[in-house]
Design an enzyme around this catalytic site. Structure first.
Site, mmCIF file in Angstrom:
data_model
loop_
_atom_site.group_PDB
_atom_site.id
_atom_site.type_symbol
_atom_site.label_atom_id
_atom_site.label_comp_id
_atom_site.label_asym_id
_atom_site.label_seq_id
_atom_site.Cartn_x
_atom_site.Cartn_y
_atom_site.Cartn_z
ATOM 1 N N MET A 57 3.379 3.023 12.881
ATOM 2 C CA MET A 57 3.669 4.111 11.944
ATOM 3 C C MET A 57 5.069 3.988 11.341
ATOM 4 O O MET A 57 5.876 4.902 11.440
ATOM 5 C CB MET A 57 3.505 5.469 12.641
ATOM 6 C CG MET A 57 2.112 5.693 13.204
ATOM 7 S SD MET A 57 0.816 5.530 11.961
ATOM 8 C CE MET A 57 0.931 7.140 11.203
ATOM 9 N N ASN A 107 -2.810 -5.840 8.404
ATOM 10 C CA ASN A 107 -2.844 -4.434 8.815
ATOM 11 C C ASN A 107 -4.278 -3.948 8.781
ATOM 12 O O ASN A 107 -5.100 -4.473 8.039
ATOM 13 C CB ASN A 107 -1.996 -3.591 7.850
ATOM 14 C CG ASN A 107 -1.982 -2.117 8.234
ATOM 15 O OD1 ASN A 107 -1.854 -1.783 9.424
ATOM 16 N ND2 ASN A 107 -2.139 -1.238 7.264
ATOM 17 N N ASN A 142 -6.855 -0.497 18.830
ATOM 18 C CA ASN A 142 -7.080 -1.736 18.069
ATOM 19 C C ASN A 142 -6.392 -2.914 18.745
ATOM 20 O O ASN A 142 -6.934 -4.015 18.793
ATOM 21 C CB ASN A 142 -6.577 -1.590 16.628
ATOM 22 C CG ASN A 142 -7.625 -0.960 15.734
ATOM 23 O OD1 ASN A 142 -8.631 -1.577 15.405
ATOM 24 N ND2 ASN A 142 -7.397 0.294 15.377
ATOM 25 N N ARG A 178 16.276 1.559 8.302
ATOM 26 C CA ARG A 178 15.007 0.820 8.298
ATOM 27 C C ARG A 178 15.266 -0.682 8.465
ATOM 28 O O ARG A 178 14.610 -1.364 9.238
ATOM 29 C CB ARG A 178 14.294 1.096 6.970
ATOM 30 C CG ARG A 178 12.818 0.781 6.985
ATOM 31 C CD ARG A 178 12.124 1.238 5.721
ATOM 32 N NE ARG A 178 12.116 2.671 5.522
ATOM 33 C CZ ARG A 178 11.410 3.548 6.245
ATOM 34 N NH1 ARG A 178 10.671 3.123 7.230
ATOM 35 N NH2 ARG A 178 11.449 4.833 5.983
ATOM 36 N N ASP A 206 -0.265 0.046 2.142
ATOM 37 C CA ASP A 206 -1.724 -0.125 2.199
ATOM 38 C C ASP A 206 -2.283 -0.844 0.975
ATOM 39 O O ASP A 206 -3.367 -0.520 0.470
ATOM 40 C CB ASP A 206 -2.425 1.240 2.385
ATOM 41 C CG ASP A 206 -1.998 1.909 3.672
ATOM 42 O OD1 ASP A 206 -1.705 1.179 4.640
ATOM 43 O OD2 ASP A 206 -1.949 3.145 3.711
ATOM 44 N N HIS A 226 -6.521 -0.471 8.119
ATOM 45 C CA HIS A 226 -6.377 0.864 7.526
ATOM 46 C C HIS A 226 -7.737 1.554 7.560
ATOM 47 O O HIS A 226 -8.746 0.938 7.225
ATOM 48 C CB HIS A 226 -5.866 0.726 6.085
ATOM 49 C CG HIS A 226 -5.656 2.041 5.418
ATOM 50 N ND1 HIS A 226 -4.591 2.853 5.719
ATOM 51 C CD2 HIS A 226 -6.396 2.707 4.506
ATOM 52 C CE1 HIS A 226 -4.678 3.965 4.999
ATOM 53 N NE2 HIS A 226 -5.770 3.898 4.256
ATOM 54 N N ILE A 241 7.152 2.533 7.767
ATOM 55 C CA ILE A 241 7.134 1.833 6.479
ATOM 56 C C ILE A 241 8.113 0.683 6.620
ATOM 57 O O ILE A 241 9.226 0.862 7.124
ATOM 58 C CB ILE A 241 7.526 2.794 5.335
ATOM 59 C CG1 ILE A 241 6.409 3.835 5.188
ATOM 60 C CG2 ILE A 241 7.741 2.030 4.036
ATOM 61 C CD1 ILE A 241 6.678 4.898 4.162
ATOM 62 N N LEU A 242 7.675 -0.502 6.253
ATOM 63 C CA LEU A 242 8.496 -1.694 6.510
ATOM 64 C C LEU A 242 9.396 -2.013 5.319
ATOM 65 O O LEU A 242 9.007 -1.801 4.164
ATOM 66 C CB LEU A 242 7.577 -2.878 6.811
ATOM 67 C CG LEU A 242 6.676 -2.674 8.037
ATOM 68 C CD1 LEU A 242 5.558 -3.693 8.073
ATOM 69 C CD2 LEU A 242 7.513 -2.744 9.310
ATOM 70 N N GLU A 248 -13.540 -0.453 13.329
ATOM 71 C CA GLU A 248 -12.233 -1.135 13.273
ATOM 72 C C GLU A 248 -12.129 -2.189 14.369
ATOM 73 O O GLU A 248 -11.675 -3.310 14.139
ATOM 74 C CB GLU A 248 -11.090 -0.117 13.458
ATOM 75 C CG GLU A 248 -10.913 0.824 12.289
ATOM 76 C CD GLU A 248 -9.707 1.745 12.469
ATOM 77 O OE1 GLU A 248 -8.716 1.314 13.083
ATOM 78 O OE2 GLU A 248 -9.758 2.897 11.990
ATOM 79 N N THR A 251 1.730 -6.300 1.947
ATOM 80 C CA THR A 251 2.691 -6.561 0.877
ATOM 81 C C THR A 251 3.647 -5.361 0.825
ATOM 82 O O THR A 251 3.457 -4.392 1.571
ATOM 83 C CB THR A 251 1.971 -6.729 -0.479
ATOM 84 O OG1 THR A 251 1.162 -5.571 -0.689
ATOM 85 C CG2 THR A 251 1.096 -7.965 -0.497
ATOM 86 N N SER A 310 -10.553 -1.206 6.475
ATOM 87 C CA SER A 310 -10.190 -2.429 5.755
ATOM 88 C C SER A 310 -9.102 -3.162 6.526
ATOM 89 O O SER A 310 -8.185 -2.527 7.061
ATOM 90 C CB SER A 310 -9.603 -2.110 4.370
ATOM 91 O OG SER A 310 -10.433 -1.228 3.651
#
Ligand code: GRF
Length: 316
Positions: A91, A108, A16, A66, A146, A110, A93-94, A175, A142, A137
């Site tokens: 990959m 993003n 992508n 994190r 996803d 998905h 999680i923010l 995509e 946020t 998508s």
């Protein structure tokens, strides 16, 4: 055209990222990829980005919290003067803090038709459920995984006897088409006159007793039945600029601002020394700064009683 500065965050192959990168080579593409960053120094996409002359940044997350790792990525984005972040197979999680800092400016992609199938194994789940279509998508990021407003989707038909790999490969083609188009529309939207006027309008009309009229074809903000404190110049005599005009203290401040940043500030024709034009069509607008300019300008023309009231409210 001033292009929007985009960073792509990847963890793996980066197809992508490649699609975004090659779409950006078109002269009329409204964004450019200036940084490809990863939590995985071995991500294959980094090598491709390098070969294409794009700056890369990698920092492993191992051993870091994190928040610490997100902080390092954030600093790299700021150092590269990034305006928009495109997550493409990143990959991680923010942390809410990182997401908050990039709110409205991080997208993003998905591999499902959201809100269906958040998380992993999306193609298996679509096939198992007997869906007629899988798909992809692009959404704003946020704090929820996803989730976030959907900006664009492409459905991809599921064929009889499909498996996750075959469906996934076709979804990936979709995509690559979708992401660049949606990203281009999204960054371009922020440079349209309608968007820019609306941003100024929200901030100007939030000031006490402010109203909007049109003056010589320009949106213009003043105090009801009083003086004007802001104008928006839209391609005045075909100058190709969109700018906010606000009141300042005089010639000295005007000269100082223009000297400091001659691209951003200019002396607005017919307005004299008491005004400055701040260009809004260059991207990277500091909207809090714009709100401050509007408030200062408002204060300079507000009747004393009203300004004093404002001061009192400000104390609470
Ligand atoms: C894509 O399927 C994307 O939708 C998901 O992760 C995958 C990344 O693939 N978020 P690539 O690295 O872009 O090839």
């Amino acid at each position: 055209m001033v292009k929007a500065r985009v960073a792509v965050l990847i963890s793996g192959t980066g197809t992508n990222m490649a699609a975004l990168l090659y779409a950006a080579k078109a002269a009329d593409c409204p964004y450019e990829i200036v940084l490809v960053a990863s939590n995985n120094p071995d991500a294959a996409g980094l090598k491709l980005a390098e070969a294409e002359g794009i700056a890369t940044f990698a920092h492993p997350h191992k051993g870091l919290s994190r928040e610490e790792h997100d902080g390092i990525m954030h600093d790299a984005l700021i150092a590269a003067k990034i305006e928009f972040v495109a997550l493409a197979g990143y990959m991680r999680i923010l942390s809410p803090d990182f997401v908050g800092k990039w709110e409205g400016r991080m997208l993003n992609i998905h591999p499902s038709l959201l809100p269906k199938y958040k998380g992993l194994h999306t193609h298996e789940r679509a096939i198992e459920a007997g869906d007629s279509h899988g798909g992809c998508s692009v959404h704003l990021v946020t704090a929820e995984l996803d989730d976030g407003p959907i900006l664009g989707q492409t459905p991809v038909a599921i064929l009889t006897g499909d498996n996750a790999d075959r469906l996934g490969a076709r979804v990936l083609i979709a995509e690559h088409q979708l992401y660049s188009r949606v990203l281009a529309d999204y960054v371009a939207r922020e440079r349209t006159p309608d968007f820019l006027v609306q941003q100024v309008r929200e901030r100007a009309l939030a000031l006490p007793e402010a109203d909007e009229v049109v003056s010589h074809g320009m949106p213009c903000f003043g105090i009801i039945k009083g003086k004007k404190f802001a104008y928006i110049s839209l391609d005045h005599h075909g100058d190709g600029k969109i700018a906010l005009l606000v009141k300042i203290s005089g010639a000295e401040e005007q000269a100082m601002l223009i000297d400091m940043n001659p691209d951003r500030y200019y002396r607005p024709a017919y307005f004299g020394d008491g005004w400055i034009a701040i260009r809004l069509d260059l991207g990277e607008n500091d909207w809090d700064g714009i709100a401050n300019w509007l408030a200062k300008s408002w204060r300079s023309i507000a009747p004393r009683k009203l300004a004093a009231m404002m001061d009192l409210i400000g104390e609470f």
